[in-house]
Design a protein around this motif. Structure first.
Motif, PDB file in Angstrom:
ATOM      1  N   VAL A   1     -21.392 -61.831 -38.366  1.00 59.66           N
ATOM      2  CA  VAL A   1     -19.859 -61.962 -38.485  1.00 59.66           C
ATOM      3  C   VAL A   1     -19.529 -61.107 -39.598  1.00 59.66           C
ATOM      4  O   VAL A   1     -19.910 -61.292 -40.568  1.00 59.66           O
ATOM      5  CB  VAL A   1     -19.567 -63.320 -38.795  1.00 59.66           C
TER       6      VAL A   1
ATOM      7  N   SER B   1     -15.916 -62.124 -32.692  1.00 58.08           N
ATOM      8  CA  SER B   1     -16.722 -62.244 -33.785  1.00 58.08           C
ATOM      9  C   SER B   1     -16.903 -62.023 -35.231  1.00 58.08           C
ATOM     10  O   SER B   1     -17.648 -61.585 -35.755  1.00 58.08           O
ATOM     11  CB  SER B   1     -18.366 -61.643 -33.173  1.00 58.08           C
TER      12      SER B   1
ATOM     13  N   PHE C   1     -22.936 -67.825 -37.580  1.00 57.64           N
ATOM     14  CA  PHE C   1     -22.674 -69.037 -36.391  1.00 57.64           C
ATOM     15  C   PHE C   1     -24.420 -69.029 -35.946  1.00 57.64           C
ATOM     16  O   PHE C   1     -24.672 -69.754 -34.769  1.00 57.64           O
ATOM     17  CB  PHE C   1     -22.112 -68.379 -35.224  1.00 57.64           C
TER      18      PHE C   1
ATOM     19  N   ASN D   1     -27.419 -65.571 -32.693  1.00 57.61           N
ATOM     20  CA  ASN D   1     -25.970 -65.138 -32.328  1.00 57.61           C
ATOM     21  C   ASN D   1     -25.588 -63.869 -32.887  1.00 57.61           C
ATOM     22  O   ASN D   1     -26.719 -63.299 -33.693  1.00 57.61           O
ATOM     23  CB  ASN D   1     -25.091 -66.035 -32.656  1.00 57.61           C
TER      24      ASN D   1
ATOM     25  N   PRO E   1     -12.525 -68.635 -38.216  1.00 63.26           N
ATOM     26  CA  PRO E   1     -13.077 -67.729 -37.097  1.00 63.26           C
ATOM     27  C   PRO E   1     -12.287 -67.153 -36.149  1.00 63.26           C
ATOM     28  O   PRO E   1     -11.344 -67.691 -35.643  1.00 63.26           O
ATOM     29  CB  PRO E   1     -14.097 -68.761 -36.497  1.00 63.26           C
ATOM     30  N   ASN E   2     -12.665 -65.642 -35.767  1.00 65.20           N
ATOM     31  CA  ASN E   2     -11.705 -65.295 -34.640  1.00 65.20           C
ATOM     32  C   ASN E   2     -13.008 -65.206 -33.410  1.00 65.20           C
ATOM     33  O   ASN E   2     -13.809 -64.239 -33.660  1.00 65.20           O
ATOM     34  CB  ASN E   2     -11.344 -63.760 -35.050  1.00 65.20           C
ATOM     35  N   LYS E   3     -12.920 -66.095 -32.464  1.00 67.50           N
ATOM     36  CA  LYS E   3     -13.807 -65.970 -31.466  1.00 67.50           C
ATOM     37  C   LYS E   3     -13.820 -64.741 -30.802  1.00 67.50           C
ATOM     38  O   LYS E   3     -14.741 -64.180 -29.978  1.00 67.50           O
ATOM     39  CB  LYS E   3     -13.770 -67.054 -30.504  1.00 67.50           C
ATOM     40  N   GLU E   4     -12.973 -63.934 -30.496  1.00 65.58           N
ATOM     41  CA  GLU E   4     -12.656 -62.802 -29.520  1.00 65.58           C
ATOM     42  C   GLU E   4     -13.635 -61.595 -30.122  1.00 65.58           C
ATOM     43  O   GLU E   4     -14.146 -61.191 -29.350  1.00 65.58           O
ATOM     44  CB  GLU E   4     -11.099 -62.265 -29.517  1.00 65.58           C
TER      45      GLU E   4
END
Length: 834
Positions: A369, A431, A342, A366, A426-429
């Motif tokens: 990941v 990263s 990201f 950022n 993506p899993n935003k919770e």
């Protein structure tokens, strides 16, 4: 008085018109607006249908949703109209109302049905290449809009090919009680660009600008015979204008403007065009500032950027070095490969005095990941572990484009799938990302049967059959419930083959286990075969002619061969994903039977050899028709020095063959223009002995000339044959003579131009133009590598998955001794390419 009468007449006519308008309200197709005088609900007393339609009032009521006795208003009328249009049955729709009483009306639907088409005929081109035509079935209703769409499709298709003056006419003709839609297509001629004028260019010459118009230039022409041909295709011209702008921007002219200024028609019917160039000023790179970078140091980033203060501001390359995610030496790719999926990189240009641009590169890194989980979807036959062992993406690892690319390459090389692709979710919770690998399996089981003619004079009929199981599973062999229809899913390969002829029989098998190690891709290949052949002439006897010089062919003689081999094939991943090493141990036992009266004399010979081969295969987009890349192969084959082991035993010394052989083979590919590639290749080989007093078997030596198709060859021994088109095999007509029974050293060079005619996923057709030369010598002392028997020619190739390569080449020898023979020689290529 007359004036009053005239006014009264006008007044009466207006009143009549108003009454008529109150009696009927009309709704047109174009705007769907109904006269808004139905402000309250009215009762439909009856529904009537009129016009050119075959449908009755009951069908129209069902379709529109309006029945006798219904309460309707203007919105109900609108809704009914929309339903009728959506039915795709009518060409024109009009609705009238007639007031019966204060709250009652009659509705009149005036309809014109769409024409029912039974066949579409296209005159002047093929209709199969247009999807909208293929969708039309007999009995379908067709609208004017659809006809116009089809005409637009045809016009757009041919305009993109240079037919700018295409004319298309349509007509519906009723023939034999059927409506046929005729489309008359007059393509005209391809419109070329006769003159290309440039205005305003000072830094770049006209000739250089013409060379940048690669899209407008005709993709295939013969350079020596034809001059460059440019076609007038607006889409291609726009792309070429961008090429010119990119060229200027790479030279520092970032304000460049390039546009098509004017177009005119020449007397020949072709066009002339003028391209306007406004160059602007040249800019240079000033100071470069990096902001926000923490993971990578500024000096390291400046090295990646490559450009320094005072350099010409090459906008194209600078953006490539910063933001190109597919360029391994870019800043973005470097961050992505470190797991910063990201990352956000924004280059900002700041102009200062003296035409220098300060560049500010803002980086928001950022968090890195990680891979949360890896899922495999679409495989119903192939087991998950067969796919997972090819992947370089593991849960817990940082996401890496390089590893994704290598994983994709590995899965494609399995040759088990029609299509392979990955999706990153993506899993935003936390990263992290989930990776989904999607595969579309294909049938890898094949049965091949073919026959042909072989032998010296191509008079022997030979039949071949082969069973190929490309996704075999030995673990499931004894589990009958898992057969579908054979045990599958482990990625193993099993091949069973046989060859039958009048005087020749052979059969055998090969089994491949692609992974014998859990962590490294090392394959094991087991082979076994048995062959027997009747010796009838000198061609069959030459194998033993050096050993048994006094033998007579008149006796019944047979030659048997029992062969086994064990191969190990390992990829050298520490170098790159394209390199591998192949090692093998091969054992062949030859039994020579001579029948005299009722007695058999048997002589046995043994060939135990070892192979070490280093190979690198890197071709794109595939191995069938490469546009770029290379193939390199270094082979060494050797036996033990039996003459030293059996010093005092002459019988054993004769039974065990001994030699060593070295070979180098390379090919290099380069794309020239669209669909055309250049191939440059070469070979070199040397055959040596441990003991010069011991004779070599003829089949161990090198032979050159012609094209030998192993598909229809009934040879027990694998003769080392080097193709040389334009010449026959085993001929004495070479200008530079070659040994009759093979040589111990050879070399060959080849130059090919290849043009791809048709390209489908499992089917390709191409043509080739070649020049090649080679020679064989019986001693390295007398061998001259630059003295070659040369030839040139052309040919055609076809590749289809079920049968492999098929081709024909026409070669012309340049160094043939017998001038009275026909020069051109035809060669058939079957099984594999040269």
């Amino acid at each position: 008085m007359k004036r009053n009468i005239f006014l009264k007449i006008i007044f009466c006519l207006l009143m009549i018109i108003m009454q008529v308008q109150q009696g009927y309200s009309f709704m047109k197709k174009e705007n769907f607006n109904v006269t808004r005088n139905l402000n309250s609900n009215l009762v439909v007393k009856s529904v009537h249908v009129m016009g050119k339609t075959k449908y009755d009032s009951h069908f129209i009521s069902d379709l529109s949703g309006i029945y006798s006795g219904d309460l309707i208003d203007s919105y109900g009328i609108d809704n009914a109209i929309q339903k009728l249009w959506k039915s795709n049955l009518f060409r024109n729709i009009s609705i009238y109302k007639k007031d019966i009483s204060q709250n009652e009306i009659d509705l009149f639907f005036e309809l014109e049905d769409l024409i029912e088409i039974h066949e579409v005929k296209v005159i002047g081109t093929r209709k199969e290449q247009f999807p909208n035509i293929k969708k039309i079935k007999s009995g379908d209703k067709i609208s004017d809009d659809l006809i116009q769409t089809i005409k637009n499709d045809i016009q757009e298709y041919y305009i993109k090919k240079g037919y700018n003056e295409i004319n298309i006419r349509n007509e519906i003709i009723r023939e034999n009680n059927k409506n046929r839609l005729y489309l008359f297509v007059d393509k005209g001629k391809k419109i070329g660009i006769e003159k290309i004028l440039f205005e305003g260019n000072h830094v770049v010459k006209d000739k250089e600008l013409l060379n940048l118009m690669i899209k407008t230039k005709k993709s295939f022409y013969i350079p020596i015979i034809e001059k460059s041909i440019y076609l007038f295709v607006q889409e291609n011209i726009v792309k070429d204008l961008k090429n010119i702008a990119d060229k200027y921007q790479s030279m520092g002219f970032i304000d460049i403007q390039v546009f098509l200024d004017s177009v005119w028609k020449e007397k020949s019917g072709n066009y002339g065009i003028k391209i306007k160039v406004i160059e602007g000023n040249r800019y240079y790179l000033g100071n470069v500032y990096f902001l926000g970078n923490k993971k990578l140091k500024t000096n390291y980033l400046k090295n990646i950027l490559f450009y320094k203060k005072g350099d010409i501001y090459n906008k194209i390359e600078i953006e490539k070095n910063i933001l190109n995610a597919y360029f391994p030496s870019s800043i973005l790719y470097t961050y992505l490969d470190l797991g910063y999926l990201f990352v956000n990189i924004i280059p900002i240009e700041k102009r200062v005095i003296d035409h220098k641009i300060d560049l500010e590169i803002k980086i928001k890194e950022n968090q890195p990941v990680y891979i949360n989980k890896v899922e495999i979807l679409g495989n119903s036959i192939t087991k998950d572990n067969v796919i997972r062992r090819e992947l370089k993406t593991y849960p817990g690892d940082l996401i890496s484009p390089k590893k994704l690319k290598y994983s994709l390459l590995n899965l494609e090389n399995l040759n088990l799938f029609e299509k392979v692709y990955s999706e990153i979710r993506p899993n935003k919770e936390n990263s992290s990302v989930d990776i989904e690998w999607h595969v579309v399996e294909k049938n890898t089981n094949e049965f091949q049967f073919h026959g042909g003619f072989g032998g010296k004079d191509m008079k022997k009929i030979i039949g071949n059959f082969k069973l190929n199981f490309g996704n075999f599973s030995s673990k499931n062999f004894f589990q009958w419930k898992l057969w579908n229809p054979i045990p599958q899913g482990e990625g193993q390969k099993l091949v069973i083959f046989s060859q039958l002829g009048k005087d020749f029989t052979s059969y055998g098998f090969s089994f491949t286990e692609p992974w014998i190690e859990k962590t490294n891709p090392t394959s094991l290949i087991l082979k076994g075969d048995y062959s027997i052949k009747k010796i009838k002439n000198e061609e069959d006897f030459y194998f033993l002619s050096q050993i048994y010089k006094n033998a007579k062919i008149e006796d019944k003689q047979f030659l048997e061969k029992i062969g086994t081999s064990v191969n190990l094939n390992k990829f050298l991943t520490f170098l790159d994903p394209y390199s591998k090493i192949l090692t093998s141990i091969d054992y062949d036992k030859f039994i020579y039977n001579i029948k005299k009266i009722d007695l058999y004399q048997k002589h046995r010979f043994h060939n135990l050899s070892f192979l070490i081969s280093l190979q690198r295969l890197s071709t794109e987009p595939d191995i069938i028709f490469p546009f770029s890349g290379s193939k390199i192969q270094l082979n060494s084959i050797f036996t033990l020095p039996y003459s030293m082991i059996f010093k005092d035993n002459n019988e054993n010394k004769m039974k065990w063959m001994e030699y060593y052989k070295l070979k180098i083979i390379f090919s290099w590919y380069k794309k020239i223009i669209k669909n055309m590639a250049l191939k440059i290749g070469g070979e070199f080989g040397y055959l040596g002995q441990y003991d010069d007093s011991k004779e070599l078997f003829p089949f161990q030596k090198f032979y050159i000339g012609g094209v030998q198709n192993n598909l229809f060859e009934s040879k027990l021994e694998n003769r080392d044959h080097i193709p040389l088109r334009g010449y026959p095999f085993l001929t004495k007509d070479f200008r530079y003579s070659i040994p009759n029974y093979g040589g111990v050293i050879y070399n060959k060079l080849i130059l090919e131009m290849r043009y791809l005619i048709k390209d489908f996923s499992n089917f390709k057709i191409w043509t080739i133009f070649f020049m090649e030369g080679g020679n064989v010598g019986d001693s390295y002392k007398n061998f001259h590598p630059l003295t070659m028997n040369k030839s040139f020619g052309f040919g055609f190739r076809l590749f289809w998955n079920p049968i492999g390569f098929i081709g024909v080449d026409f070669g012309y020898p340049l160094d043939i001794a017998n001038k009275t023979q026909s020069k051109w020689r035809t060669h058939f290529i079957i099984g594999k390419d040269l």
